[in-house]
Design a protein around this motif. Sequence first.
Motif, PDB file in Angstrom:
ATOM      1  N   LEU A  52       0.823  -1.207   0.000  1.00  0.00           N
ATOM      2  CA  LEU A  52       0.000   0.000   0.000  1.00  0.00           C
ATOM      3  C   LEU A  52       0.858   1.257   0.000  1.00  0.00           C
ATOM      4  O   LEU A  52       0.480   2.279  -0.579  1.00  0.00           O
ATOM      5  CB  LEU A  52      -0.900  -0.016   1.241  1.00  0.00           C
ATOM      6  CG  LEU A  52      -1.829   1.172   1.465  1.00  0.00           C
ATOM      7  CD1 LEU A  52      -2.961   1.147   0.451  1.00  0.00           C
ATOM      8  CD2 LEU A  52      -2.401   1.132   2.887  1.00  0.00           C
ATOM      9  N   ASP A  53       1.999   1.205   0.648  1.00  0.00           N
ATOM     10  CA  ASP A  53       2.870   2.373   0.795  1.00  0.00           C
ATOM     11  C   ASP A  53       4.006   2.287  -0.213  1.00  0.00           C
ATOM     12  O   ASP A  53       4.954   1.510  -0.046  1.00  0.00           O
ATOM     13  CB  ASP A  53       3.430   2.438   2.219  1.00  0.00           C
ATOM     14  CG  ASP A  53       2.325   2.450   3.271  1.00  0.00           C
ATOM     15  OD1 ASP A  53       1.403   3.256   3.128  1.00  0.00           O
ATOM     16  OD2 ASP A  53       2.404   1.639   4.217  1.00  0.00           O
ATOM     17  N   HIS A  54       3.925   3.093  -1.264  1.00  0.00           N
ATOM     18  CA  HIS A  54       4.952   3.080  -2.294  1.00  0.00           C
ATOM     19  C   HIS A  54       6.121   3.946  -1.834  1.00  0.00           C
ATOM     20  O   HIS A  54       5.936   5.095  -1.429  1.00  0.00           O
ATOM     21  CB  HIS A  54       4.389   3.604  -3.613  1.00  0.00           C
ATOM     22  CG  HIS A  54       5.254   3.307  -4.786  1.00  0.00           C
ATOM     23  ND1 HIS A  54       6.405   4.023  -5.065  1.00  0.00           N
ATOM     24  CD2 HIS A  54       5.164   2.367  -5.755  1.00  0.00           C
ATOM     25  CE1 HIS A  54       6.974   3.540  -6.162  1.00  0.00           C
ATOM     26  NE2 HIS A  54       6.240   2.534  -6.590  1.00  0.00           N
ATOM     27  N   PRO A  55       7.339   3.433  -1.889  1.00  0.00           N
ATOM     28  CA  PRO A  55       8.479   4.200  -1.351  1.00  0.00           C
ATOM     29  C   PRO A  55       8.742   5.507  -2.079  1.00  0.00           C
ATOM     30  O   PRO A  55       9.361   6.415  -1.524  1.00  0.00           O
ATOM     31  CB  PRO A  55       9.657   3.222  -1.507  1.00  0.00           C
ATOM     32  CG  PRO A  55       9.210   2.222  -2.514  1.00  0.00           C
ATOM     33  CD  PRO A  55       7.732   2.106  -2.370  1.00  0.00           C
ATOM     34  N   ALA A  56       8.293   5.640  -3.333  1.00  0.00           N
ATOM     35  CA  ALA A  56       8.548   6.862  -4.095  1.00  0.00           C
ATOM     36  C   ALA A  56       7.472   7.919  -3.875  1.00  0.00           C
ATOM     37  O   ALA A  56       7.561   9.012  -4.443  1.00  0.00           O
ATOM     38  CB  ALA A  56       8.645   6.534  -5.588  1.00  0.00           C
ATOM     39  N   GLU A  57       6.457   7.617  -3.051  1.00  0.00           N
ATOM     40  CA  GLU A  57       5.361   8.550  -2.837  1.00  0.00           C
ATOM     41  C   GLU A  57       5.327   9.020  -1.386  1.00  0.00           C
ATOM     42  O   GLU A  57       5.844   8.334  -0.497  1.00  0.00           O
ATOM     43  CB  GLU A  57       4.029   7.880  -3.177  1.00  0.00           C
ATOM     44  CG  GLU A  57       3.894   7.494  -4.639  1.00  0.00           C
ATOM     45  CD  GLU A  57       2.603   6.756  -4.926  1.00  0.00           C
ATOM     46  OE1 GLU A  57       2.099   6.882  -6.055  1.00  0.00           O
ATOM     47  OE2 GLU A  57       2.108   6.041  -4.027  1.00  0.00           O
ATOM     48  N   PRO A  58       4.716  10.172  -1.135  1.00  0.00           N
ATOM     49  CA  PRO A  58       4.573  10.608   0.260  1.00  0.00           C
ATOM     50  C   PRO A  58       3.800   9.579   1.064  1.00  0.00           C
ATOM     51  O   PRO A  58       2.861   8.966   0.569  1.00  0.00           O
ATOM     52  CB  PRO A  58       3.784  11.925   0.139  1.00  0.00           C
ATOM     53  CG  PRO A  58       3.970  12.368  -1.275  1.00  0.00           C
ATOM     54  CD  PRO A  58       4.133  11.126  -2.090  1.00  0.00           C
ATOM     55  N   PHE A  59       4.191   9.413   2.321  1.00  0.00           N
ATOM     56  CA  PHE A  59       3.494   8.457   3.172  1.00  0.00           C
ATOM     57  C   PHE A  59       2.136   9.031   3.559  1.00  0.00           C
ATOM     58  O   PHE A  59       2.002  10.202   3.905  1.00  0.00           O
ATOM     59  CB  PHE A  59       4.296   8.166   4.434  1.00  0.00           C
ATOM     60  CG  PHE A  59       3.623   7.185   5.358  1.00  0.00           C
ATOM     61  CD1 PHE A  59       3.577   5.835   5.038  1.00  0.00           C
ATOM     62  CD2 PHE A  59       3.014   7.614   6.526  1.00  0.00           C
ATOM     63  CE1 PHE A  59       2.943   4.924   5.880  1.00  0.00           C
ATOM     64  CE2 PHE A  59       2.391   6.719   7.377  1.00  0.00           C
ATOM     65  CZ  PHE A  59       2.353   5.368   7.047  1.00  0.00           C
ATOM     66  N   SER A  60       1.116   8.198   3.495  1.00  0.00           N
ATOM     67  CA  SER A  60      -0.233   8.566   3.903  1.00  0.00           C
ATOM     68  C   SER A  60      -0.802   7.405   4.695  1.00  0.00           C
ATOM     69  O   SER A  60      -0.926   6.298   4.181  1.00  0.00           O
ATOM     70  CB  SER A  60      -1.102   8.873   2.673  1.00  0.00           C
ATOM     71  OG  SER A  60      -2.302   9.503   3.042  1.00  0.00           O
ATOM     72  N   TYR A  61      -1.152   7.659   5.951  1.00  0.00           N
ATOM     73  CA  TYR A  61      -1.484   6.551   6.852  1.00  0.00           C
ATOM     74  C   TYR A  61      -2.771   5.843   6.483  1.00  0.00           C
ATOM     75  O   TYR A  61      -2.861   4.621   6.526  1.00  0.00           O
ATOM     76  CB  TYR A  61      -1.564   7.068   8.291  1.00  0.00           C
ATOM     77  CG  TYR A  61      -1.928   5.990   9.282  1.00  0.00           C
ATOM     78  CD1 TYR A  61      -0.968   5.078   9.720  1.00  0.00           C
ATOM     79  CD2 TYR A  61      -3.225   5.864   9.760  1.00  0.00           C
ATOM     80  CE1 TYR A  61      -1.303   4.069  10.617  1.00  0.00           C
ATOM     81  CE2 TYR A  61      -3.565   4.864  10.651  1.00  0.00           C
ATOM     82  CZ  TYR A  61      -2.602   3.969  11.083  1.00  0.00           C
ATOM     83  OH  TYR A  61      -2.941   2.969  11.948  1.00  0.00           O
TER      84      TYR A  61
END
Length: 848
Positions: A52-61
Amino acid sequence: MRIPSFVVSCAVLLASPLVFGCTCASAQVTTAASNHRTMTTPAQAPMLTPGLDHPAEPFSYFAQPTDEIGVMDAQAATEITPEGYLRTGSAELLFFTGPGQDRLLVPVRARLRTLTDGHLPIDHYHVLRNGIDYRFTVFAATLDGRTAPDGSGVLVNFLRVRLVNTTAQPTRAIFAAATRYDAEPNTASDQHGEFRFNRPVAGRFPGDYRQPGESFDPNWVYSFAASPGSPEQTTTGRFLRSGELIYSFPSRVGNATVYRSLTLATRYNYPPDLTPRTLPANPTTAVGLTRWMPVIPPHGSLTLDLKMPVQPTRDPATIAAIEAASLDRSLARTTAFWQQILAQGMQLTLPEPKVTDTFAMSLVYDLIARDHIGPNFIQTVNKLHYHSFYLRDGADIAHMYDLTGYPAIARQTLDFFSLSQKPDGNFLSQPQQYDGWGEALWGYGQHYQITHDAAFAAWALPQIDRAVDWLIAARAQDPLHLIPASNVRDNEYIPGHLTGYSFLALSGLRVSIAMARSAGRDDLARKWQPVYDSYRSTFLAVLDKQTAANHNIIPPALDGDPSGQFWGNLLAVVPEPTLALFDPRVTATLRAAQARYAEGIMTYGDGRFLHHYLTIKNTLTEVVRDDPADQLQATRELYALLVHTSSTQAGFEFAIRPWGERNFQDNLAPHGWFAAEYRTLLRQMLVREDGADLHLLSVVSPEWIGPGKTIAVRQAPTQFGPIAFTFTQPDATHARLQLDSHFTIAQNRTTAPRQLILHIPWFLRLDAAQADGHPLHLSPATTESGATLTLPATTHTVTLTWSPLASAPGANLSYQQAVEQYKAEYTRRYNAWLHGQQGQPTATAATP
């Protein structure tokens, strides 16, 4: 906080101290606290793939985020749903791209969103399909670019979609829009679709829950129309519902023309029949389809602009004005408006954009949540499921406005409090929520402390006097001689005399007495002081008995049952000190609360749910305790709080299960109480009052310290007058603090603080210091972890020489480190859960 209809057990989870973000100190209370109750551990929640959390994108919980776009003071706003759709009180605007593998049109699913400049209410998201990047920009604005008081001004959602060909060959793009009344509900008893809010709702009184809108009507007549003019001249189309504009769209963009259909599925009806008519539609049926299928040249793009009035309209002049409105002009005005608002208040410069973006956007969220109806400015929590007024939330939001440079907005907010004062003098916004009494008095008193506004005091003091008369009478009838018992099943979720109600009553009385004295009403101060003294004495006698039987832990209620949810029992030293900072009961309660943490923040419902802003009651206590261990814990909690926000800086309330699906159900974000508490927390970390003293840099993250880094505070109001400072670090061992204070004179007396107290971060040892060129004598205590320097209030320049403390824990804390730590622990637990293991935390999970 509204509680769903689950039954809360009397058992309270004391979570492992090794869970992400929790301190080892929490372990000290686990055994003692568990002696008097049965312990239960919630079952492992289902989990989501860590992909769900792509390392190239801002983190969104949040796995299913919701966002809100709107303007200050309007009566309604728009939800951006988890899919990326726009939901108003009357309709939803849906989006599709294509082609898909098994259908031409695939519903948009855009979980990750960002904001213009990281902190303006202009949302951006995108969907990539078949080499075409569909880039959305969404915001709300009135047609004249102003706020929308009393429902005036036409509020419009503006949507721009850029279809960008990312390939080196011509590629067909497919984009479509449609509308429906609602999403599919989870159960037949649900009043709305999943992750949505109830509407329409007519409030019964000012401040009651309300949602302007329309109920579904199976007899609506659906139709398309073009703007007036010949077909050759018309470039704008309309989709109408019984003559009301639902959305407008471009009929032609370049060589691309629009395909229209009254329904998403045409079946055998091709070409589609566009005759205006009723349809056999239900609330979830997609109607009013528009579709574009242009071929985009290599690395080329095409732009589509759509507009959706927040309240559908049939007025021809209004419809024409909506169609004529320039998206670019509206975007520029929206940007300028919010930049101007933000520039009026406290300004922060820190090395971590996430920290300051959340600070700025939190103000925006609370201003969007505000209604202006008639003479009233009504501070709600959001314009989604919490579109209502609460004294408890409102007092903290008003306090935030005061602390961060918006006293006029705070005053408007507090003016509405008077409508919650009952004929008997009590302040009550919801039945039995007697914390409103103390919150109202404290809200009034803290506003005066910042503003020294004599006219406000003259307005507020008579209300407070009537409220004190109510308290005197209520105590006389109460068996404990305290604020009356309640059974609201909210927050503490236990019947009885709630501890927090007494803490807040004492806080309110304390600042009210100070206001009366400062405003020259010694008669009121003399009347109220014995009430305060008597209440405090009575309350402490009851509290002594309850904490003695509860391992020194302050219980949520004072009637002998130690269960219930931690809430107001966390208010012993904030907002005003009732107990000493290091009273053993304060420490024991703080540690017991931390022992309940999961994912680094507070839990609720006996450990079953995370609770976001409830954590901040603990963090504020840690900030004022001036202890290295508390500084460290406060920093950890700051980052844990930020980890649990969206990429649009939105906080939540509760309902997310620890280490689970990251899903807040229908408890929608953004949450205005979190927004206010976060801004207050960051302000207090950097600038805070303590009696006659002014503290600077009480809690500083290691990430803000280092060569070339700057901490700057500008336009920060205090009880003593505004202050600004810049803290620069030319190299690893030297720092310079430049102060610019404007302490004022009020009522023929100076309001300058007695002294300034500068805090040295827990992970540094102070080796030398100068104030305005004069060396300062350093005692042995000054060179230890968590040292402070006491400075004259007139100090302008402080230079420091320091060195790192090799043994200091947490020296590498940062937001990014906290995100990576969370993702790593989630992945570890996911793998254990996937393969049928327990997924318990590792021994190193809590130590960054």
